[in-house]
Design an enzyme around this catalytic site. Structure first.
Site, PDB file in Angstrom:
ATOM      1  N   GLU A  37       0.846  -1.201   0.000  1.00  0.00           N
ATOM      2  CA  GLU A  37       0.000   0.000   0.000  1.00  0.00           C
ATOM      3  C   GLU A  37       0.882   1.252   0.000  1.00  0.00           C
ATOM      4  OE1 GLU A  37      -2.788  -0.199   3.229  1.00  0.00           O
ATOM      5  OE2 GLU A  37      -3.604  -2.124   2.566  1.00  0.00           O
ATOM      6  N   HIS A 127      -9.840   5.293 -31.662  1.00  0.00           N
ATOM      7  CA  HIS A 127     -10.068   4.610 -32.929  1.00  0.00           C
ATOM      8  C   HIS A 127     -11.567   4.538 -33.188  1.00  0.00           C
ATOM      9  CE1 HIS A 127      -9.580   0.662 -35.392  1.00  0.00           C
ATOM     10  NE2 HIS A 127      -9.623   1.710 -36.168  1.00  0.00           N
ATOM     11  N   LYS A 190      -2.074  -3.872 -40.765  1.00  0.00           N
ATOM     12  CA  LYS A 190      -1.468  -4.774 -39.756  1.00  0.00           C
ATOM     13  C   LYS A 190      -2.448  -5.865 -39.354  1.00  0.00           C
ATOM     14  CE  LYS A 190      -1.021  -3.312 -35.338  1.00  0.00           C
ATOM     15  NZ  LYS A 190      -0.444  -2.471 -34.276  1.00  0.00           N
ATOM     16  N   ASP A 216       4.201   6.401 -35.457  1.00  0.00           N
ATOM     17  CA  ASP A 216       3.063   5.787 -34.781  1.00  0.00           C
ATOM     18  C   ASP A 216       2.830   6.507 -33.457  1.00  0.00           C
ATOM     19  OD1 ASP A 216       0.928   4.072 -34.531  1.00  0.00           O
ATOM     20  OD2 ASP A 216       2.118   2.254 -34.285  1.00  0.00           O
TER      21      ASP A 216
HETATM   22  C1  R5P Z   1      -1.889   0.013 -32.063  1.00  0.00           C
HETATM   23  O1  R5P Z   1      -2.596   0.080 -33.041  1.00  0.00           O
HETATM   24  C2  R5P Z   1      -0.883   1.061 -31.736  1.00  0.00           C
HETATM   25  O2  R5P Z   1      -1.019   2.173 -32.557  1.00  0.00           O
HETATM   26  C3  R5P Z   1       0.519   0.545 -31.843  1.00  0.00           C
HETATM   27  O3  R5P Z   1       0.809   0.250 -33.190  1.00  0.00           O
HETATM   28  C4  R5P Z   1       0.738  -0.670 -31.021  1.00  0.00           C
HETATM   29  O4  R5P Z   1       0.154  -0.540 -29.772  1.00  0.00           O
HETATM   30  C5  R5P Z   1       2.208  -0.946 -30.868  1.00  0.00           C
HETATM   31  O5  R5P Z   1       2.372  -2.076 -30.103  1.00  0.00           O
HETATM   32  P1  R5P Z   1       3.695  -2.931 -30.211  1.00  0.00           P
HETATM   33  O6  R5P Z   1       4.850  -1.973 -30.111  1.00  0.00           O
HETATM   34  O7  R5P Z   1       3.622  -3.871 -29.032  1.00  0.00           O
HETATM   35  O8  R5P Z   1       3.638  -3.664 -31.510  1.00  0.00           O
END
Ligand code: R5P
Length: 290
Positions: A37, A127, A190, A216
């Site tokens: 805690e 999204h 993807k 990203d």
């Molecule tokens: C998902 O759509 C996000 O935009 C990232 O592309 C995703 O979370 C990246 O995750 P990781 O680095 O584990 O592939």
């Protein structure tokens, strides 16, 4: 008067934000009890307006303390309480992908709406839910954008680069980054088969001989960017660099990206990381002043 509250593990960002605002800064004092805690201490009297800076990376560790600080701050006088979470975790689970799955985004949003009057974040992974106002029902939600900063950085470091988003969701960030930087852009498709098992189909653009910057919102395991980088280099890209808003880079993520042939990695300072190259402090300060 307004006060900025922060935790000491985000001191760098907190000090820069307080300086940009010209506001006093106080750190939440923490003691970890042996049973896990926390005892938390705030300034005994808070002004009517307080802002808590707390990124929600590693959210499971941080959420209990966030709840305690929010409730405590109210009792100590903060009538108007804003959360600045430069990274807001739990945004990706926005539907039940299989029956019975908890929609984490909705549950976290409701909790934040109960604790705070406003929530300010940067490039949240929205999204199927379009706005931060929807995430925190009945409260003020603000989504700031670091993608234009990253786009301009990419254009400066790699003039004429092709900006590529690794998946459909990234289109929102890649598009604004490309417009801000005057660069061309394209987006991959993807398929995720597991936490570290990702397949990326490249867009139908000729990348041979092109310098590519992958962009990203977040890099977690880095496997999304790794798969995209591998594909681009196999198709003859001259170089692949990476720019992300949120540099989570868990475990071996950064090393794996480099092993895949990625040249440079840049991020915003939403999450403190060795790759930080642009600062969101001016954006946060402007949002708090406005
Ligand atoms: C998902 O759509 C996000 O935009 C990232 O592309 C995703 O979370 C990246 O995750 P990781 O680095 O584990 O592939």
């Amino acid at each position: 008067m307004s006060l900025l509250l922060a935790f000491d593990d985000e001191a760098l960002l907190a000090r820069a934000l307080a300086a940009a605002l010209g506001w006093p800064l106080a750190f939440v004092e923490r003691h970890a009890f042996p049973d896990g805690e926390s005892r938390l201490r705030l300034p005994p009297v808070l002004p009517a307006r307080a802002v808590l800076l707390r990124g929600l990376q590693r959210p499971n560790e941080r959420l209990a303390e966030l709840m305690l600080v929010a409730g405590g701050a109210r009792e100590l006088g903060a009538a108007e309480l804003t959360l600045v979470a430069p990274y807001l975790g739990y945004m990706r689970q926005d539907i039940a992908f299989t029956p019975g799955e908890v929609v984490s985004q909705r549950q976290l949003g409701r909790a934040l709406a109960a604790w705070f009057d406003a929530v300010i974040t940067v490039d949240p992974h929205l999204h199927r839910v379009a706005t931060m106002d929807e995430v925190v029902p009945g409260r003020r939600g603000v989504a700031l954008g670091a993608a234009p900063l990253l786009g301009r950085l990419a254009a400066e470091r790699v003039p004429g680069a092709l900006l590529v988003g690794p998946d459909a969701e990234s289109e929102q960030w890649v598009t604004v980054a490309a417009v801000a930087a005057g660069l061309e852009h394209a987006v991959c498709v993807k398929q995720r088969h597991g936490d570290r098992d990702v397949a990326v189909s490249l867009p139908l653009v000729d990348v041979a001989g092109r310098a590519v910057v992958l962009l990203d919102d977040v890099a977690s395991t880095g496997r999304t960017l790794q798969a995209a980088a591998r594909g681009l280099l196999e198709r003859g890209a001259a170089s692949v660099d990476v720019a992300v808003t949120h540099a989570l880079f868990v475990g071996d993520a950064l090393a794996e990206l480099q092993a895949a042939g990625v040249r440079q990695v840049w991020s915003s300072d939403c999450v403190a990381h060795e790759t930080n190259a642009v600062s969101v402090v001016p954006l946060l300060a402007q949002a708090l002043r406005g």
